[in-house]
Write a protein that holds these residues in place. Structure first.
Motif, mmCIF file in Angstrom:
data_model
loop_
_atom_site.group_PDB
_atom_site.id
_atom_site.type_symbol
_atom_site.label_atom_id
_atom_site.label_comp_id
_atom_site.label_asym_id
_atom_site.label_seq_id
_atom_site.Cartn_x
_atom_site.Cartn_y
_atom_site.Cartn_z
ATOM 1 N N UNK A 264 37.995 10.093 24.754
ATOM 2 C CA UNK A 264 37.769 8.741 25.251
ATOM 3 C C UNK A 264 36.623 8.078 24.480
ATOM 4 N N UNK A 265 36.780 6.792 24.179
ATOM 5 C CA UNK A 265 35.738 6.016 23.525
ATOM 6 C C UNK A 265 35.236 4.946 24.477
ATOM 7 N N UNK A 266 33.965 4.595 24.360
ATOM 8 C CA UNK A 266 33.433 3.508 25.180
ATOM 9 C C UNK A 266 34.119 2.207 24.778
ATOM 10 N N UNK A 267 34.197 1.282 25.716
ATOM 11 C CA UNK A 267 34.928 0.040 25.478
ATOM 12 C C UNK A 267 34.079 -1.039 24.825
ATOM 13 N N UNK A 268 32.815 -0.745 24.552
ATOM 14 C CA UNK A 268 31.967 -1.738 23.893
ATOM 15 C C UNK A 268 32.065 -1.593 22.378
ATOM 16 N N UNK A 269 31.278 -2.368 21.679
ATOM 17 C CA UNK A 269 31.334 -2.385 20.218
ATOM 18 C C UNK A 269 30.940 -1.058 19.598
ATOM 19 N N UNK A 271 31.777 1.937 20.509
ATOM 20 C CA UNK A 271 32.895 2.887 20.536
ATOM 21 C C UNK A 271 32.395 4.336 20.552
ATOM 22 N N UNK A 272 31.460 4.602 21.432
ATOM 23 C CA UNK A 272 30.878 5.938 21.525
ATOM 24 C C UNK A 272 31.886 6.917 22.103
ATOM 25 N N UNK A 273 32.113 8.044 21.437
ATOM 26 C CA UNK A 273 33.014 9.052 22.001
ATOM 27 C C UNK A 273 32.375 9.744 23.194
ATOM 28 N N UNK A 274 33.187 10.133 24.145
ATOM 29 C CA UNK A 274 32.665 10.768 25.359
ATOM 30 C C UNK A 274 32.428 12.249 25.108
ATOM 31 N N UNK A 275 31.192 12.679 25.359
ATOM 32 C CA UNK A 275 30.861 14.105 25.240
ATOM 33 C C UNK A 275 29.623 14.385 26.082
ATOM 34 N N UNK A 276 29.436 15.669 26.404
ATOM 35 C CA UNK A 276 28.274 16.108 27.162
ATOM 36 C C UNK A 276 27.154 16.443 26.171
ATOM 37 N N UNK A 277 26.042 15.724 26.161
ATOM 38 C CA UNK A 277 24.989 15.974 25.175
ATOM 39 C C UNK A 277 24.335 17.342 25.294
ATOM 40 N N UNK A 292 27.048 13.233 12.925
ATOM 41 C CA UNK A 292 26.985 11.775 12.990
ATOM 42 C C UNK A 292 28.164 11.155 13.715
ATOM 43 N N UNK A 293 29.272 11.855 13.788
ATOM 44 C CA UNK A 293 30.452 11.302 14.451
ATOM 45 C C UNK A 293 30.190 11.027 15.932
ATOM 46 N N UNK A 294 29.154 11.632 16.489
ATOM 47 C CA UNK A 294 28.804 11.410 17.899
ATOM 48 C C UNK A 294 28.333 9.981 18.167
ATOM 49 N N UNK A 295 27.927 9.268 17.131
ATOM 50 C CA UNK A 295 27.330 7.958 17.321
ATOM 51 C C UNK A 295 28.275 6.782 17.293
#
Length: 323
Positions: A264-269, A271-277, A292-295
Motif C-alpha cells: 500500500x502507498x500513501x495517497x498524498x504526493x 506516495x510512502x509505502x506502508x511498512x513497520x519502521x 531509499x525505496x522506503x521514502x
C-alpha cells in the motif's frame, strides 16, 4: 525448474549487500537479484562524484572503508562494495531483473528475466535511480536530452542547459563549465538548493554572480528542438540556441512494481509505502523494504548512512518470527 530460498533480496546496492551479509551470518539460504551491474546505481553516478558522507558512514557490517580523503569518491565506493561482496562470496545474480512478486499461501513466487523462484521472505532494496522524473515537455525524447550525467568532456564547446539546482545539477554545471561548455541553468525555485554540498554551494553561487554560468530562477522549460530551447521565466519566454539538455530533476522508485506486489502507498504526493519502521515489514507479511525505496518520492530522506540499519532490523524480525 523453480529454485526455493529462505530469503530473496532484490537489488545489489550497498543495502542489498548488507541484507545478504545478515543472511549469511544466520546460515540462511538466500539469493540477491540485480537488474544491472553490482551496485548499479553507484556505477551510474558521475565519474568524478564525491560523497557527502565520510567513508566510515558508508561502511556496512563493520567492514572498514579506507579512502584517500575523508569523503570518498565513486570509484573508491565501487571498489569497497565490490570487495565486500566478493570476499564474502555472496550469492548475487547480476543482470537479472525481477519482473513480478506474488504471494501464494505462505511463500512468494518471484519471476525474473532469467528464471523463477520461490522464497519464504522477500526484501526489496532496489533503490530509485532507474526512473527519472520527466520534464513532460515537447522534445524531451530527442537524443540531445538526457536525465543522467556521467562526465563533462562530451559537452566541451557546446551550449548546454542544465535543469535543476540539486547536488547532481550543480556538480554537472560546474564540471561542464570548467571543461569549456557554455552552461545555462534552468531552476524551478528561487535559489540553489539548500541541500547542495556545503563546499560546492559557494562555488556555484559565485560562478553565477560573476556571469560565468547563466542561471534562470523560477523558470521552466517549455519546449526543446534540435537547435534551440524555449523556457518560461518571470520576464516571459526566452528562446536561445542549445546543443544539449542535461535534465537532473531527480528520480523516483518503481511505484507500479510495489503496488503490483501488494504494498500500500500513501495517497498524498509522497506516495510512502506502508511498512513497520521497527521491522521494515510491509503490509504484506514476509515482504520487506530496505534503503531509499522506503521514502517514496522523498528520496532525499534515506541514503546509505541512515539505512544501513535496515538489514539488521529485517534479519532480527525474520529470526524472531521463525523461532
Amino acid at each position: 525448474m523453480t529454485t526455493t530460498y529462505k530469503v530473496l533480496i532484490i537489488g545489489a546496492g550497498p543495502i542489498g549487500i548488507a541484507c545478504a551479509l545478515e543472511c549469511k551470518k544466520q546460515n540462511w539460504d538466500y539469493v540477491v537479484l540485480e537488474k544491472g551491474a553490482l551496485t548499479n546505481s553507484l556505477f551510474n553516478y558521475p565519474k568524478n562524484m564525491t560523497f557527502f558522507s565520510t567513508s566510515e558512514k558508508l561502511e556496512i557490517d563493520n567492514v572498514p572503508f579506507i579512502s584517500n580523503n575523508p569523503k570518498p569518491n565513486r570509484d573508491e565506493a565501487l571498489e569497497y562494495y565490490r570487495r565486500v561482496a566478493t570476499s564474502n562470496t555472496l550469492n548475487i545474480h547480476l543482470y537479472e531483473e525481477v519482473k513480478s512478486i506474488k504471494k501464494v499461501a505462505h511463500q512468494f513466487e518471484v519471476t525474473s528475466s532469467k528464471s523463477s523462484y520461490h522464497a519464504d521472505k522477500v526484501v526489496i532494496a532496489s533503490g530509485f535511480y532507474d526512473i527519472p522524473k520527466l520534464l513532460d515537455v515537447p522534445g524531451e525524447s530527442l537524443p540531445k536530452v538526457t536525465h543522467y550525467y556521467n562526465e563533462a568532456h562530451p559537452y566541451a564547446m557546446q551550449d548546454v542547459v542544465v535543469v535543476g539546482a540539486s547536488n547532481s545539477a550543480v556538480d554537472a554545471a560546474l564540471e561542464i563549465w570548467r571543461k569549456g561548455g557554455q552552461v545555462t541553468m534552468v531552476i524551478r525555485g528561487s535559489e540553489i538548493g539548500d541541500r547542495v554540498k556545503y563546499w560546492v554551494r559557494p562555488d556555484i553561487i559565485n560562478r553565477i554572480k560573476e556571469g560565468s554560468i547563466t542561471a534562470h530562477y523560477n523558470a521552466e522549460i517549455v519546449k526543446v528542438t534540435e537547435k534551440d530551447i524555449t523556457i518560461n521565466t518571470p520576464k516571459g519566454e526566452l528562446i536561445f540556441a542549445n546543443s544539449f539538455v542535461v535534465a537532473l530533476t531527480g528520480y523516483q522508485p518503481n511505484f507500479k512494481f510495489l503496488v503490483d506486489a501488494g504494498i500500500h502507498l500513501s495517497e498524498d504526493e509522497a506516495q510512502l509505502p506502508q511498512y513497520n519502521p521497527e521491522t521494515m515489514e510491509t503490509n504484506v507479511p514476509g515482504l520487506y523494504l530496505a534503503g531509499v525505496i522506503c521514502g517514496g518520492t522523498e528520496t532525499h530522506k534515506w541514503f546509505i548512512e541512515n539505512s544501513r540499519i535496515h538489514a539488521k532490523l529485517i534479519a532480527a524480525h525474520i529470526k524472531k518470527t521463525n523461532s
